[in-house]
Design an enzyme around this catalytic site. Structure first.
Site, short mmCIF file in Angstrom:
data_model
loop_
_atom_site.label_atom_id
_atom_site.label_comp_id
_atom_site.label_asym_id
_atom_site.label_seq_id
_atom_site.Cartn_x
_atom_site.Cartn_y
_atom_site.Cartn_z
N HIS A 230 41.11 -83.93 -1.95
CA HIS A 230 41.61 -82.61 -2.35
C HIS A 230 41.39 -82.35 -3.83
O HIS A 230 40.70 -81.39 -4.20
CB HIS A 230 43.10 -82.48 -2.04
CG HIS A 230 43.75 -81.29 -2.69
ND1 HIS A 230 43.58 -80.01 -2.19
CD2 HIS A 230 44.52 -81.17 -3.80
CE1 HIS A 230 44.23 -79.17 -2.98
NE2 HIS A 230 44.81 -79.83 -3.95
N GLU B 200 60.84 -58.81 -4.38
CA GLU B 200 60.41 -58.63 -5.77
C GLU B 200 59.10 -59.34 -6.08
O GLU B 200 58.23 -58.78 -6.75
CB GLU B 200 61.51 -59.11 -6.74
CG GLU B 200 62.76 -58.27 -6.75
CD GLU B 200 63.75 -58.68 -5.67
OE1 GLU B 200 64.83 -58.05 -5.59
OE2 GLU B 200 63.45 -59.63 -4.90
#
Length: 712
Positions: free
Chosen positions: A290, A441
């Site tokens: 990764h 939000e």
């Protein structure tokens, strides 16, 4: 791999039932050259990571097949004009896989060179460690903080849907593009993607297509450690069209799934693609591929395994070059076709064409500044959130490109009048200019980032100042991306009152002020609110937080909209002051009252100047001569703000601010409890004057201060 499938036809089409999605597709075979092209993308990616000895090779190895298909068969773009307004938008949400995107931009002719690839992750290069929209041609948005990319893509799809409803006419589908996303497991674990994806499903954004790299690996290891939900069922519940492809190397199956996604025009689509991270390497299927280079030996072994010369680096064979040359030619032809269409559109709809060009160039309609109101001292006390609402409603009728919404706080944020004028943006009413973001939000902010990235719209979003804390991950991306997003942040201090310390933003002003490329404006009255809008809408590269009061404030005799553009100015003049009081927002009128009291004989008859400081960053940008005209040398200065004190020490010798959390109670009672009263300001200002004994205080604005960081 020699399989027959259908290739999407490029061209313009209707919206929302796009002809591009419905057109008859030409037959095409996938052959050995397609496989060679995919593997060339992989070699370039692992070469970049290895040359830098840093990066993420695993995801590019897994995702290369569907990146190849997007660029070859599906996306509409122009390498010679990377900002062509009618292009499809592509977002690499798992931005750590950016070696893949740079390889695609290199092969597709966006101007990246082999040296640029060799400069991967190096200071000053155009191939940074995660994509940055302002550095690399062909990169639409900054990604890397997981979840931000897919969420910004939702905003791009919103912008496309809205602008299509505004500008498209029969026979002229001027706005007709798809938004494409590649994302990974991490993107779908971050909560912001859930917020934005839920909204996308509600809005039925059918031209948003996500390719989900389902490699079942995160940094810690297999996703079985922490992520076992059924993603497909979750997205079905959101209202998305969901498909699965069991083999990420099967070009025919991938192609068919993408075609099927395009055929669904009333829902966003996600294609769950099973891949193997680090495909073909000794680290295939392991988290070890990764975030670290494969290693020189493993890179050489990979190249040998797939028929490449292990001693060659950044090599592209002539057959692959020729294939991508033909892809580029087809891509450029789509821009030529659109340009001819737009030329005809200009003749038949000249006013709309001019409006389109103005908006996509980021230019505002002339005369908007003159619309903003001004006030005089006799006008009624009014909360600055309501004064902001007045500005918004006046601008709404003049600026059709002003689009935004609130996170379920429309009445509280003062955006209700704008909504009445602009109308709701919903699935059935895409011409509406007001977005109902719901209680989201973080999602709201990153969706607005995507709207800003798309172009042609000046977005705003509204919430309580305290709840910008929910959105800070996206706010940071706003500033980094240089998006001129307007944050309407109301209920800006402990003086909001009864909701108490869970809602009172003691630390949020200094949090936002500390962010590079962010201007925070806390206006003191109506004139300063108008000036705040002048400052916010005049910039094209800097976002603005407007911090606005819940409670009413008086209109000041010495204020003006234009003065706000200097960041700080003298609002109560005194040629030979003995003390200077400086504040922002609602505390400026408190300072004015305190100055009047201090002039009385009972308080020593002190001569006091009052400075309003609505925006510290704008003031910091002023020349020293101007700063010294505001803060006279040798005079003690006290700052007054009902928020944290940090940052005020570079202007003031003493600060009357909040050093603790607030409390629940009436706003006036909170002011008294925490010392924001005339008597307390007078008391501490007198103590400051006495501390210096009538002598000179050091001139802080002449101090060296922070040394500007050079550009790399």
């Amino acid at each position: 791999m020699s399989k027959t499938t259908k290739r999407a036809a490029n061209g313009s089409g209707a919206h929302p039932a796009s002809k591009r999605a419905k057109s008859a597709a030409a037959e095409a075979e996938f052959d050995a050259l397609d496989t060679r092209c995919v593997n060339t993308i992989r070699t370039l990616s692992i070469d970049m990571v290895q040359a830098a000895n840093s990066g993420h090779p695993g995801a590019p190895l897994g995702c290369a097949p569907f990146a190849y298909l997007l660029w070859k068969d599906f996306m509409r773009y122009s390498p010679s004009h990377p900002h062509w307004t009618a292009r499809d938008r592509f977002v690499l949400s798992n931005g750590h896989a950016c070696a893949l995107q740079y390889a695609m931009l290199f092969l597709s002719g966006y101007g990246l060179t082999v040296d640029d690839l060799k400069g991967f992750r190096q200071v000053g290069s155009v191939t940074p460690g995660h994509p940055e929209n302002h550095l690399t041609p062909g990169v639409e948005v900054c990604t890397g903080p997981l979840g931000q990319g897919i969420s910004q893509a939702v905003g791009m799809a919103v912008a496309e849907r809205h602008l299509a409803s505004v500008f498209n006419k029969p026979g002229f589908d001027i706005v007709d593009n798809y938004t494409w996303v590649i994302c990974g497991d991490g993107c779908l674990q971050e909560g912001v993607s859930s917020e934005a994806s839920s909204l996308a499903g509600h809005l039925g954004l059918g031209k948003l297509i996500v390719l989900y790299d389902d490699n079942a690996i995160t940094i810690d290891g297999d996703t079985s450690l922490s992520f076992t939900e059924d993603v497909g069922m979750r997205y079905t519940a959101y209202g998305w069209h969901v498909q699965s492809v069991s083999d990420g190397n099967d070009l025919a199956a991938l192609h068919a799934a993408i075609e099927a996604a395009k055929a669904v025009d009333d829902k966003p689509s996600i294609i769950k693609i099973k891949t193997r991270i680090g495909f073909g390497s000794a680290l295939e299927g392991s988290e070890k591929s990764h975030g670290s280079p494969l290693g020189v030996e493993n890179v050489a072994a990979w190249k040998s395994k797939f028929g490449f010369n292990p001693d060659q680096h950044f090599a592209v064979e002539s057959e692959v070059e020729d294939r991508f040359a033909s892809v580029r030619a087809r891509a450029e032809a789509t821009r030529t076709e659109w340009s001819a269409l737009f030329e005809r559109y200009t003749k038949e709809h000249p006013e709309l064409a001019a409006e389109y060009n103005r908006r996509m160039a980021g230019q505002l309609k002339p005369g908007w500044q003159s619309i903003l109101p001004t006030y005089k001292p006799g006008d009624p006390k009014t909360a600055t959130r309501k004064l902001s609402g007045v500005c918004l409603s006046k601008l709404a009728s003049h600026m059709a490109d002003l689009v935004g919404g609130s996170a379920d706080l429309t009445p509280s944020n003062g955006t209700a009048d704008f909504q009445k004028i602009g109308g709701d943006f919903q699935k059935s009413t895409p011409m509406g200019r007001y977005l109902r973001f719901g209680v989201r939000e973080h999602g709201m902010t990153t969706v607005c980032n995507g709207i800003a990235a798309y172009g042609g719209i000046r977005p705003f979003c509204a919430t309580f100042l305290n709840f910008i804390g929910y959105a800070l991950g996206a706010v940071r991306v706003t500033a980094l991306s240089k998006f001129p997003l307007l944050f309407i942040a109301t209920h800006d201090s402990i003086l909001l009152g009864e909701d108490g310390p869970t809602h009172q933003p003691v630390e949020m002003l200094e949090t936002c002020r500390s962010m590079p490329n962010m201007q925070v404006i806390r206006p003191a009255d109506g004139n300063e609110v108008s000036g705040a809008y002048m400052a916010a809408l005049s910039t094209t590269t800097t976002p603005t937080v407007l911090a606005l009061t819940r409670q009413g404030v008086p209109h000041l005799a010495g204020s003006s909209p234009e003065a706000v553009l200097k960041g700080g100015y003298v609002v109560v003049a005194e040629d030979d002051p003995q003390v200077i009081l400086v504040g922002s927002g609602s505390e400026v009128s408190l300072c004015v009252e305190a100055a009047e009291a201090m002039r009385e004989a009972a308080n020593g008859g002190l001569r006091v100047r009052v400075v309003s400081m609505p925006c510290t960053s704008l003031f910091d940008a002023q020349p020293l001569e101007y700063k010294l005209s505001v803060f006279k040398e040798g005079v003690p200065i006290m700052a007054v703000e009902a928020a944290g004190p940090h940052g005020w020490a570079k202007y003031s010798h003493s600060q009357l601010c909040m050093t603790r959390w607030g409390a629940s109670g009436k706003g006036a009672d909170c002011a008294t409890a925490f010392g924001f009263t005339v008597d307390n300001v007078v008391n501490h200002a007198k103590k400051l004057h006495e501390f210096y004994g009538g002598g000179e205080a050091p001139c802080l604005v002449k101090m060296p201060g922070a040394i500007p960081t050079p550009d790399p």
